[in-house]
Design an enzyme around this catalytic site. Structure first.
Site, PDB file in Angstrom:
ATOM      1  N   ASN A 194       0.865  -1.185   0.000  1.00 14.08           N
ATOM      2  CA  ASN A 194       0.000   0.000   0.000  1.00 14.08           C
ATOM      3  C   ASN A 194       0.901   1.235   0.000  1.00 14.08           C
ATOM      4  OD1 ASN A 194       0.760   0.626   2.723  1.00 14.08           O
ATOM      5  ND2 ASN A 194      -0.841  -0.739   3.495  1.00 14.08           N
ATOM      6  N   LEU A 195       0.311   2.409  -0.115  1.00 16.96           N
ATOM      7  CA  LEU A 195       1.106   3.627  -0.284  1.00 16.96           C
ATOM      8  C   LEU A 195       2.017   3.863   0.916  1.00 16.96           C
ATOM      9  CD1 LEU A 195       1.776   6.093  -1.988  1.00 16.96           C
ATOM     10  CD2 LEU A 195      -0.136   7.293  -0.885  1.00 16.96           C
ATOM     11  N   GLU A 197       3.321   1.639   2.991  1.00 14.49           N
ATOM     12  CA  GLU A 197       4.421   0.670   2.955  1.00 14.49           C
ATOM     13  C   GLU A 197       5.428   1.041   1.882  1.00 14.49           C
ATOM     14  OE1 GLU A 197       1.681  -3.155   4.355  1.00 14.49           O
ATOM     15  OE2 GLU A 197       1.922  -2.657   2.229  1.00 14.49           O
ATOM     16  N   ASP A 263      -5.896  -8.210   1.128  1.00 13.17           N
ATOM     17  CA  ASP A 263      -6.001  -9.643   0.851  1.00 13.17           C
ATOM     18  C   ASP A 263      -6.851  -9.883  -0.393  1.00 13.17           C
ATOM     19  OD1 ASP A 263      -4.587 -10.050   3.191  1.00 13.17           O
ATOM     20  OD2 ASP A 263      -6.357 -10.533   4.382  1.00 13.17           O
TER      21      ASP A 263
END
Length: 473
Positions: A194-195, A197, A263
């Site tokens: 995600n952004l 991370e 997920d």
């Protein structure tokens, strides 16, 4: 971008990673505790759902793809609950059970669909990395995609061994990364941070141009096949070497709970790629799936009918003019939602009040109405020279605009018998002075338990009469 439903049943995927149990305590609350300023919840329902890597495997199975799972648990009731839930969903699960360590459990206390409290029961696992790698190695034959679902809980300690083992077999490797060192995913086919991370690794990106440039450097450094950055309300960005960036907008109609959205993204991606979809199409499908799951409460799986309906909305085939292949897929989804299909056919050359009344009566016989119309050559054979007055495209467009009609399809044969065999409608209707035995396809429909009905037409309403009147004037 044209999307279609892949053959998920031909798409075996293996998931390896941190499994956990998402447990929900539901109950009402109507008072504040006298001991502390907190609400008192009277628990009346306990619900267990697979979480983490187990949720990824569950999502893959829910799409209809063969799903296998390797993970680490304790020797306890939570592990038993996980195993039972996954087996019921058709997931082949292999757990390395470690005595003396608890299965990871995320306990959420819920009241009126609101989360009041979350409690985590977990310790980092002392995984036997060699045994886990051997388990994975034994399961790789026949697998199309390997997913590394990494939550940093200790199940994955030998990423490179797993990645290289899959690459030697030509198996694509997708990783949902965690932590401050993405080097452990070197050589993966695709990673899906995600952004937040992503920016932990490359630094804050002021705009999309900076995101793209830093992503390109990361792909080069880590020898990645592709990089997908999920960006919440800003959608997703797919980066590939030597390709322009692909930015996809968020598809959520209403965001209710983002739990498990990552997920859903990687599971849909993995299943679509395993089914042979190109990466941009697989990402677009994953984006649609994410838009569905954030509208649900808690950790949830997306079913194939739900995704198919989203694809149909995207492609404009929820109603209207369809090809036979599109129609069959759409009808499959309708039946999955318990809807009865009504079928009728005709030339419908000049639409008049009799047609409209008849189609409304036909629609009332079930939940969805399919109207099959003769193509131009077929009408000419039936009605003679000078017919049809309107071309097949125009006739289908007019029919599709009627509120009673769900789907319109054309056929070239003298009768719609081939379409009836393919569609197998629950109800076959025809208008006019026919006897039921004279209706084309009646024997077919009745043979499998369907219903055949002949409906009356409005008197003094006829396309032929309209044509003759115009010619007479």
């Amino acid at each position: 971008m044209k999307l279609s439903m892949p053959r998920f049943d031909l798409a075996p995927v293996l998931v390896v990673g941190d499994v956990m149990l998402d447990r929900y305590w539901h109950g009402g609350t109507s008072r504040i505790s006298p001991e502390a300023p907190v609400p008192v919840v009277k628990v009346n329902q306990i619900e267990d759902r697979p979480g983490g890597a187990a949720n990824v495997a569950l999502n893959i199975a829910a799409l209809g793809a063969p799903a296998s799972l390797v993970g680490v648990t304790g020797v306890d009731e939570a592990a038993d609950s996980l195993a039972a839930s996954l087996a019921a969903a058709g997931v082949t699960a292999r757990f390395q059970r470690i005595a003396g360590q608890p299965t990871i459990v995320k306990l959420r206390v819920m009241s009126r669909h609101q989360q009041l409290l979350r409690m985590d029961f977990e310790e980092r696992f002392n995984t036997d990395a060699e045994a886990l790698a051997a388990e994975v190695e034994a399961l790789l034959d026949g697998i199309k995609v390997l997913v590394l679902s990494d939550y940093g809980k200790g199940a994955l300690q030998n990423h490179q061994v797993l990645i290289q083992s899959a690459r030697r077999r030509g198996i694509a490797v997708l990783a949902d990364p965690k932590g401050a060192d993405f080097g452990i995913y070197r050589g993966a086919s695709l990673i899906t941070p995600n952004l937040a991370e992503f920016e932990t690794i490359v630094g804050r990106c002021a705009d999309e141009a900076e995101l793209v440039s830093r992503g390109a450097r990361l792909m080069l450094e880590l020898e990645l096949g592709a990089l997908l950055v999920t960006r919440g309300e800003h959608g997703m960005t797919l980066l590939r070497p030597d390709h322009p960036a692909l930015h996809l907008p968020a598809r959520a109609r209403e965001v209710f709970d983002v739990t498990g959205a990552g997920d859903t993204v990687i599971s849909t991606l993995a299943a679509a790629l395993a089914a042979g979809e190109e990466l941009p199409q697989a990402v677009a499908l994953a984006n649609l799936a994410a838009g569905i799951v954030v509208g649900k409460l808690g950790t949830a799986a997306i079913s194939a009918p739900e995704l198919r309906r989203a694809v149909q909305r995207e492609q404009g085939s929820e109603r209207g003019v369809l090809s036979p292949d599109q129609l069959l897929s759409t009808i499959e989804d309708a039946r999955a939602h318990g809807e009865r299909i009504v079928f009728t056919n005709g030339c419908f050359d000049i639409l008049h009040a009799g047609h409209v009344a008849y189609l409304e009566q036909a629609r009332a016989q079930g939940d969805r109405l399919v109207v099959a119309i003769n193509d131009d050559a077929s009408v000419s054979r039936l009605k003679g020279p000078g017919r049809p007055i309107n071309s097949v495209d125009r006739r289908m467009a007019v029919l599709a605009g009627l509120g009673a009609v769900d789907w319109v399809v054309s056929f070239a044969e003298p009768t719609p018998e081939r379409l009836i065999k393919l569609i197998k409608p629950e109800v076959l209707v025809k208008g006019g002075d026919y006897g039921i035995d004279q209706v084309v396809g009646a024997d077919l429909v009745r043979a499998y338990g369907g219903t055949v009905k002949v409906l009356g037409l409005v008197e003094n309403s006829s396309t032929t009469a309209i044509v003759e009147k115009i010619r007479g004037q």
